[in-house]
Design a protein around this motif. Structure first.
Motif, PDB file in Angstrom:
ATOM      1  N   PRO A 215       0.872  -1.098   0.135  1.00 53.50           N
ATOM      2  CA  PRO A 215      -0.144   0.038  -0.061  1.00 53.50           C
ATOM      3  C   PRO A 215       0.965   1.263  -0.190  1.00 53.50           C
ATOM      4  O   PRO A 215       0.323   2.368  -0.290  1.00 53.50           O
ATOM      5  CB  PRO A 215      -0.900  -0.050   1.144  1.00 53.50           C
ATOM      6  CG  PRO A 215      -0.227  -1.078   2.178  1.00 53.50           C
ATOM      7  CD  PRO A 215       0.728  -2.140   1.088  1.00 53.50           C
ATOM      8  N   THR A 216       2.251   1.199   0.416  1.00 53.91           N
ATOM      9  CA  THR A 216       3.020   2.453   0.420  1.00 53.91           C
ATOM     10  C   THR A 216       4.352   2.034   0.225  1.00 53.91           C
ATOM     11  O   THR A 216       4.544   0.841   0.140  1.00 53.91           O
ATOM     12  CB  THR A 216       3.069   2.990   1.969  1.00 53.91           C
ATOM     13  OG1 THR A 216       3.719   2.367   2.932  1.00 53.91           O
ATOM     14  CG2 THR A 216       1.646   3.110   2.847  1.00 53.91           C
ATOM     15  N   SER A 219       6.148  -0.203   2.779  1.00 51.47           N
ATOM     16  CA  SER A 219       5.532  -1.367   3.201  1.00 51.47           C
ATOM     17  C   SER A 219       6.625  -2.543   2.848  1.00 51.47           C
ATOM     18  O   SER A 219       6.721  -3.585   3.836  1.00 51.47           O
ATOM     19  CB  SER A 219       4.141  -1.784   2.367  1.00 51.47           C
ATOM     20  OG  SER A 219       3.396  -0.791   2.607  1.00 51.47           O
ATOM     21  N   ALA A 230       4.871   1.669  -3.746  1.00 52.83           N
ATOM     22  CA  ALA A 230       3.662   1.854  -3.657  1.00 52.83           C
ATOM     23  C   ALA A 230       2.848   1.362  -4.812  1.00 52.83           C
ATOM     24  O   ALA A 230       3.221   1.580  -5.904  1.00 52.83           O
ATOM     25  CB  ALA A 230       3.020   3.240  -3.125  1.00 52.83           C
ATOM     26  N   MET A 294      -7.702  -0.782   1.806  1.00 53.20           N
ATOM     27  CA  MET A 294      -6.324  -0.715   2.612  1.00 53.20           C
ATOM     28  C   MET A 294      -5.894   0.752   2.129  1.00 53.20           C
ATOM     29  O   MET A 294      -5.252   1.545   3.314  1.00 53.20           O
ATOM     30  CB  MET A 294      -5.244  -1.468   2.080  1.00 53.20           C
ATOM     31  CG  MET A 294      -5.612  -3.066   2.720  1.00 53.20           C
ATOM     32  SD  MET A 294      -4.232  -4.455   2.386  1.00 53.20           S
ATOM     33  CE  MET A 294      -2.871  -3.708   2.973  1.00 53.20           C
ATOM     34  N   LEU A 295      -5.928   1.403   1.022  1.00 54.68           N
ATOM     35  CA  LEU A 295      -5.651   2.692   1.110  1.00 54.68           C
ATOM     36  C   LEU A 295      -6.436   3.666   1.667  1.00 54.68           C
ATOM     37  O   LEU A 295      -6.042   4.716   1.974  1.00 54.68           O
ATOM     38  CB  LEU A 295      -5.646   3.075  -0.649  1.00 54.68           C
ATOM     39  CG  LEU A 295      -4.821   2.214  -1.335  1.00 54.68           C
ATOM     40  CD1 LEU A 295      -5.151   2.403  -3.036  1.00 54.68           C
ATOM     41  CD2 LEU A 295      -3.081   2.748  -1.307  1.00 54.68           C
ATOM     42  N   TRP A 297      -7.637   3.205   4.546  1.00 58.36           N
ATOM     43  CA  TRP A 297      -7.009   3.106   5.814  1.00 58.36           C
ATOM     44  C   TRP A 297      -5.958   3.195   6.480  1.00 58.36           C
ATOM     45  O   TRP A 297      -5.470   2.992   7.301  1.00 58.36           O
ATOM     46  CB  TRP A 297      -7.554   1.665   6.550  1.00 58.36           C
ATOM     47  CG  TRP A 297      -9.049   1.504   7.016  1.00 58.36           C
ATOM     48  CD1 TRP A 297      -9.997   1.085   6.035  1.00 58.36           C
ATOM     49  CD2 TRP A 297      -9.609   1.717   8.144  1.00 58.36           C
ATOM     50  NE1 TRP A 297     -11.161   1.084   6.701  1.00 58.36           N
ATOM     51  CE2 TRP A 297     -11.067   1.684   8.020  1.00 58.36           C
ATOM     52  CE3 TRP A 297      -9.286   2.147   9.240  1.00 58.36           C
ATOM     53  CZ2 TRP A 297     -11.850   1.723   9.083  1.00 58.36           C
ATOM     54  CZ3 TRP A 297      -9.997   2.288  10.457  1.00 58.36           C
ATOM     55  CH2 TRP A 297     -11.247   2.145  10.149  1.00 58.36           C
ATOM     56  N   LEU A 298      -5.109   3.974   5.513  1.00 54.41           N
ATOM     57  CA  LEU A 298      -3.648   4.238   5.747  1.00 54.41           C
ATOM     58  C   LEU A 298      -3.714   5.285   6.480  1.00 54.41           C
ATOM     59  O   LEU A 298      -4.644   6.130   6.796  1.00 54.41           O
ATOM     60  CB  LEU A 298      -2.882   4.733   4.382  1.00 54.41           C
ATOM     61  CG  LEU A 298      -2.295   3.619   3.564  1.00 54.41           C
ATOM     62  CD1 LEU A 298      -2.000   4.241   2.080  1.00 54.41           C
ATOM     63  CD2 LEU A 298      -1.478   2.813   4.309  1.00 54.41           C
ATOM     64  N   PRO A 299      -2.589   5.485   7.775  1.00 50.66           N
ATOM     65  CA  PRO A 299      -1.470   4.594   7.887  1.00 50.66           C
ATOM     66  C   PRO A 299      -1.700   3.340   8.679  1.00 50.66           C
ATOM     67  O   PRO A 299      -0.605   2.573   8.689  1.00 50.66           O
ATOM     68  CB  PRO A 299      -0.501   5.556   8.844  1.00 50.66           C
ATOM     69  CG  PRO A 299      -1.281   6.359   9.361  1.00 50.66           C
ATOM     70  CD  PRO A 299      -2.645   6.528   8.803  1.00 50.66           C
ATOM     71  N   SER A 301      -3.126   0.719   7.851  1.00 50.47           N
ATOM     72  CA  SER A 301      -2.804  -0.606   6.968  1.00 50.47           C
ATOM     73  C   SER A 301      -1.558  -0.720   6.185  1.00 50.47           C
ATOM     74  O   SER A 301      -1.500  -1.460   5.132  1.00 50.47           O
ATOM     75  CB  SER A 301      -3.820  -0.581   5.915  1.00 50.47           C
ATOM     76  OG  SER A 301      -3.828   0.722   5.325  1.00 50.47           O
ATOM     77  N   VAL A 302      -0.460  -0.219   6.897  1.00 52.01           N
ATOM     78  CA  VAL A 302       1.030   0.041   6.053  1.00 52.01           C
ATOM     79  C   VAL A 302       1.430  -1.487   5.863  1.00 52.01           C
ATOM     80  O   VAL A 302       2.306  -1.783   4.780  1.00 52.01           O
ATOM     81  CB  VAL A 302       1.734   0.780   6.895  1.00 52.01           C
ATOM     82  CG1 VAL A 302       2.073   0.120   8.317  1.00 52.01           C
ATOM     83  CG2 VAL A 302       3.075   1.114   6.191  1.00 52.01           C
ATOM     84  N   TYR A 341      -9.342  -0.979  12.010  1.00 49.62           N
ATOM     85  CA  TYR A 341      -8.972  -1.409  10.677  1.00 49.62           C
ATOM     86  C   TYR A 341      -9.248  -2.940  10.452  1.00 49.62           C
ATOM     87  O   TYR A 341      -9.935  -3.164   9.256  1.00 49.62           O
ATOM     88  CB  TYR A 341      -7.366  -0.977  10.314  1.00 49.62           C
ATOM     89  CG  TYR A 341      -6.667  -1.816   9.336  1.00 49.62           C
ATOM     90  CD1 TYR A 341      -7.399  -1.743   7.992  1.00 49.62           C
ATOM     91  CD2 TYR A 341      -5.592  -2.616   9.396  1.00 49.62           C
ATOM     92  CE1 TYR A 341      -6.722  -2.458   6.746  1.00 49.62           C
ATOM     93  CE2 TYR A 341      -5.094  -3.172   8.614  1.00 49.62           C
ATOM     94  CZ  TYR A 341      -5.514  -3.179   7.131  1.00 49.62           C
ATOM     95  OH  TYR A 341      -4.860  -4.019   6.191  1.00 49.62           O
TER      96      TYR A 341
END
Ligand SMILES: Cc1cc2nc3c(=O)[nH]c(=O)nc-3n(C[C@H](O)[C@H](O)[C@H](O)COP(=O)(O)OP(=O)(O)OC[C@H]3O[C@@H](n4cnc5c(N)ncnc54)[C@H](O)[C@@H]3O)c2cc1C
Length: 402
Positions: A215-216, A219, A230, A294-295, A297-299, A301-302, A341
């Motif tokens: 997701p980032t 990660s 990402a 997940m995008l 719920w960042l951060p 969901s990192v 999350y």
């Protein structure tokens, strides 16, 4: 008595007693003694489960019941003590021209632990460790010794294959193995869209298929992966190849080796994992929905999203019971309040009839388990028969299986 803590450190409890047991007879004595005193008793493998499925009053330590006791080359079966690790099987089986049919991301767990929780690797046509269980010697809730196998009480085998330690203490397991094989492993970094494009053909074409989606940019590092930013995936595609295949001409992202050398990865204990199994037909919809979620719920969901495919099997309480699955794994970061999350993910999994991994965090109620696992009732009946006083239950398991 000092506390028992699992590998990752999110579960700990103080048992009244920790008792080393060296053989079946000692297990029988200790279970009978605990049952007579109205105490609960369980054992553990290597503590790699994230859920409270070890917690108990009397904890049996089977550490000395480790090692292969018999290899039957003709029948392609191996018997071993419950504490034998996955790694312990590699080289000795290879010397007999045999190998485990499949393995997961690590090889340090005990064989009884991975069977009890349907621990799996990847592969559309391959089941979990539960499906490999051909038989076991078991000490039931009253301290009786029973044998459950393809020839002795075979009707109980699919219950024992994924038992979460609820039917008895396994003192020896016999598992089916396959002729030794080498794996050609290719690992590619590709964008999410590219992964989606080749997803269906890759799942069919390769013996093993799985990937991590990031997701980032930060990660990949969290799971010791490299080179993915990402929205990239680290895609693992493995094929079986003839033993001794040339290592020359391998590309930079390719490896060839004995199966047991290729499977394991290295993880640091820095995550708390959730894993659900969803019907494989829904894969693309699930993958797109998870990416969006997940995008959003960042951060929190990192951690990378891990995806694998697993084939259906007969074990009643396996999440792969009579269903091929897309396996979706996410993690909460220790030290954060990750529950909102994880709950949002659970809501999404519920829409697709997601079944939980018993060794990983989940949000099951008894009603949900009963609706997701068609043989839940049958499993509970066997549990009551083999352990009428509930000696192997604990609070977490009582809520789901009493
Ligand atoms: C880093 C990491 C990587 C992982 N990778 C994967 C993976 O790739 N695939 C996957 O599916 N899972 C994976 N898991 C989950 C893990 O494989 C399971 O939770 C597994 O159960 C752990 O095995 P263990 O030996 O540590 O068992 P434990 O966690 O110690 O015990 C699991 C259960 O088995 C029962 N049990 C143990 N011994 C016996 C016995 N002799 N008789 C009866 N019951 C017994 C215990 O009571 C308990 O209920 C991973 C976990 C971690 C931490």
């Amino acid at each position: 008595m000092s506390a028992w803590t699992n590998w990752v450190g999110n579960q700990s409890f103080a048992p009244r007693e920790v008792i080393p047991v060296a053989d079946e007879e000692e297990v029988q004595d200790q279970v009978a003694r605990a049952a007579a005193a109205g105490r609960r008793v369980r054992t553990y493998g290597t503590g790699h489960s994230f859920t409270p499925i070890v917690e108990t009053d009397v904890l049996l330590d089977t550490s000395s019941m480790r090692g292969i006791s018999r290899v039957d080359v003709e029948r392609q079966q191996v018997s071993a003590g419950p504490k034998t690790t996955i790694r312990d099987f590699g080289e000795p089986l290879w010397q007999h021209g045999l190998a485990l049919a499949n393995q997961g991301d690590i090889d340090t767990q005990a064989i009884a632990g991975v069977i009890a929780t349907a621990t799996h690797g990847s592969g559309r046509r391959l089941g979990s460790f539960s499906s490999a269980l051909a038989g076991a010697k078991v000490v039931d809730g009253q301290g009786n010794r029973i044998e459950i196998s393809t020839t002795s009480q075979p009707d109980l085998l699919p219950a024992l294959q994924t038992s979460i330690g609820l039917l008895g203490i396994m003192t020896e397991v016999t598992i089916s193995v396959v002729p030794a094989y080498e794996l050609w492993a290719r690992t590619d970094v590709m964008h999410f869209d590219q992964m989606i494009e080749s997803f269906e053909s890759d799942v069919e074409d390769f013996r093993h298929y799985g990937f991590f989606w990031m997701p980032t940019d930060a990660s990949a590092r969290l799971y010791n992966l490299e080179g993915a930013g990402a929205d990239d995936c680290v895609v693992k595609r493995y094929r079986e190849v003839p033993v001794g295949m040339s290592r020359e001409d391998l590309g930079p992202h390719e490896r060839v080796g004995r199966s047991y050398e290729i499977y394991p990865m290295v993880y640091d204990p820095n995550f708390h994992e959730v894993e659900y199994f969803l019907p494989i037909e829904d894969s693309k919809e699930v993958l797109r929905s998870m990416r969006e979620l997940m995008l959003r719920w960042l951060p929190l969901s990192v951690y990378p999203l891990e995806i694998r495919v697993v084939g259906g099997e007969q074990a009643w309480m396996s999440p792969n019971y009579e269903r091929d699955n897309l396996v979706v794994s996410i993690s909460g970061q220790p030290g954060t309040d990750y529950w909102p999350y994880l709950r949002a993910c659970d809501d999404l999994f519920a829409e697709f009839g997601g079944r939980p991994h018993w060794g990983k965090l989940h949000f099951m109620t008894r009603e949900r388990v009963a609706s997701l696992f068609p043989r839940h009732n049958d499993f509970v009946s066997v549990r009551r028969r083999l352990d009428p006083a509930g000696t192997f239950l604990n609070e977490h398991l009582e809520a789901l299986f009493a």
